[in-house]
Design an enzyme around this catalytic site. Structure first.
Site: not given
Ligand code: PBG
Length: 323
Positions: A195, A248
């Site tokens: 991520k 992601k």
């Molecule tokens: C929580 C999380 C996030 C997303 C999914 N889980 C945001 C972040 O890490 O700030 C992003 C999903 C999206 O942008 O569609 N940690």
């Protein structure tokens, strides 16, 4: 063999040939729809930066899940907006927490739907970070303790898949051990393994009310410039017991999806995130692109890169072959 014996255009000569020989399929079973649930009844609040997406109360969420199921979408990913936040995000692991209530309601109303629960604290903490803060940064090992509690609470509520998204070291091992100790041996873990610290999460942070109040997430989410590190993250999470690994965002990281698939031969999920969705919607609303075709092309590209499952806000807009 070469031209004129070979004519590649023969393979595109009519719609039947083209359809019959198409390499990559996009079907409804490949899509997982993220949904935002908040307290209340009859609540359906539009998310301005994500046209077509809403924060919904549990009754509306159940209707949403039923609608998706009718369209052949068999899995959802739940995010919660709690009634109150605190320092440690305790509503994430409370038995009465909003996501736990939502899981119970959806599993009861739509039993043949796979329900994944996002496991993170940024929506639940006053500071908006993904864990417990010590000395101005997220404390990894202290956060693991509440990760274990949250996983058990979500599994108890009936979640089929636990999806930790905080990028803490050891989160998968911690969850697997906690689940196994509590007789949840068959609860899957979908790890947000690679991520990235991405600007594409902007609209989500409005949707989930989860923007950090200070600093940024660069000490836990990955540097977008790194690919080798993504492979290490994935290897680590698989060794710790992840059933699926996620990359992601999706579009700027198609190379990572492909490399993970080629190297590990495991189920790979890709998250087509909020900013990717918002760009398509914005251009579509202006008439600058054909939204339906662009969406199909994007999701097909993510599949072609190697994703088995795509988490996407476009899920309900697509009419796709069913299982
Ligand atoms: C929580 C999380 C996030 C997303 C999914 N889980 C945001 C972040 O890490 O700030 C992003 C999903 C999206 O942008 O569609 N940690």
């Amino acid at each position: 063999m070469a031209f004129p014996a070979t004519r590649l255009r023969r393979l595109r000569i009519n719609p039947l040939v083209r359809a019959g020989l198409q390499e990559t399929d996009l079907s409804a079973r490949r899509l997982m729809a993220p949904l935002f649930v908040r307290p209340g009844r009859g609540v359906r609040l539009p998310i301005s930066s994500m046209p077509g997406q809403y924060q919904v109360s549990i009754d509306e969420l159940v209707r949403e899940a039923q609608g998706l199921r009718r369209r052949g979408i068999v899995s959802i990913l739940l995010f919660g907006i709690p009634s109150k936040k605190d320092n440690v995000g305790s509503e994430a692991y409370a038995a009465s927490g909003i996501v736990q209530q939502a899981i119970r309601a959806v599993k009861k109303a739509v039993p043949d739907m796979l329900v994944a629960a996002d496991l993170c604290f940024c929506e639940y903490t006053t500071h908006g970070h993904c864990g417990i803060i010590r000395k101005g940064d997220v404390d990894n090992d202290a956060t693991l303790k509440i990760i274990a509690r949250t996983a058990i609470a979500q599994a108890r509520a009936g979640a089929d898949i636990i999806a930790p998204s905080g990028m803490m070291d050891g989160m998968v091992k911690t969850i697997r051990q906690a689940l196994d100790k509590n007789r949840f041996k068959n609860t899957l873990i979908m790890s947000y393994a690679a991520k990235y610290a991405s600007a594409f999460y902007g609209p989500f942070r409005e949707a989930a009310e989860s923007a950090p109040k200070f600093g940024h997430r660069h000490s836990y989410q990955m540097n977008p410039a790194n690919a080798e590190e993504a492979l290490r993250e994935v290897a680590e999470d698989l060794a710790e017991g992840a059933d699926l690994v996620m990359v992601k965002p999706a579009l700027p990281y198609l190379d990572i999806i492909r490399r993970v698939k080629d190297k590990f031969h495991v189920p790979v999920a890709a998250y087509n995130v909020s900013g990717e969705y918002a760009m398509v919607k914005a251009a579509g609303q202006r008439g600058w692109i054909d939204e339906k075709r662009v969406t199909t092309e994007i999701l097909t590209g993510i599949r072609r890169a190697g994703a088995d499952l795509i988490i996407t806000y476009h899920a309900k807009d697509l009419l796709l072959p069913r299982i």
